[in-house]
Scaffold this motif. Sequence first.
Motif: not given
Length: 382
Positions: A249-254
């Motif tokens: 669910g955090e794959q778009e976080n940098v």
Amino acid sequence: MRILHTSDWHVGKVLKGQSRAEEHKQVLANVIEIAVAERPDLVIVAGDLYETAAPTAEATRLVTRALTALRRTGADVVAIGGNHDNGAALDALRPWAEAAGITLRGSVRENPAEHVIDGVTRDGERWQLAALPFLSQRYAVRAVEMYDLTAAEATQTYADHLGRVLTRLTEGFAEPDRVHLVTAHLTVVGASTGGGERDAHTVLGYAVPASVFPGTAHYVALGHLHRAQRVNGPCPVRYSGSPIAVDFGEQENVPSVTLVEVTARTAAQVREVPVAAAVPLRTVRGTLAQLAEATPPPGWLRVYVREQPRAGLREEVQELLPRALEIRIDPELVPAPGSGARTAQRAGRSPRQLFADYLDSRGHDDEGVRELFDELFEEVDR
């Protein structure tokens, strides 16, 4: 004064059965490299050092070595407990931490002065930090009772409790010519979750308004939400986010850490520094033929397969994509409940018939699965 703000390391995390110990070594080594390059006066680790309240010896060794390495850069280091941490176990490490020049606050103590930390930078800038570890709703009530609040105050909401505790810890923030800081592990209303947090501790009464922080604070360093972000409030309030993607669910976080420059007389200047060592998490979709032809992206994969379910499908995908940790049928192919499928009626129907109805309702026509169920049922029904 220069501050390196990080949080939510989650050392010991296992993702779909895959250990991430080596990733964590690389990520924390990267954080240490950033500290060496940036030379902060203070490093704040705002909770969730560990993934679980019972970390392995390997996880404990990695965290203590990382904290020690950060201290060796010349910075003061303050770390607080998060909702994933065992606060009492962190407090048990305090003798080691104090000998190493590291400040650990795992849980709320009876003396509020223990949560107010004073320091001076290399250049003589004075600072004071109010350090508040994660408080469950149960212990929030206990904390306000410890701090001599009235019975009426002790029956108010979690947000009220947190506000009163923070008011007590920051009552000295009116002093001029000193940088005033807060670190806490909590959810602020209006902030965005990162995708991998523990839901029960981000909703259901655990969210607090940013107004719990004093306007006299120069910077509030938060942990708990895994997405780096600024939160509107009476003072600069920020989540550093996690330096490693904890779940898909955090794959778009940098992944990053936050660098802050501030003085007693000037506003905080904030910038993000990416943590390049983090292994990315990616989602791919397609039929087996499409997956076979495509070049998989780097990192750990979540795969949505656009095929009807059948025995051996997972193994076929795993052979094509060895780094696939999660394999699911694409949700778009899963029929809605009752859509064109026969609803199983329990009365008078055998387990074999009920299972057959279930397979039909899911669009699953693989006879091998039915035969396997029959064999297993016959074995346990002897």
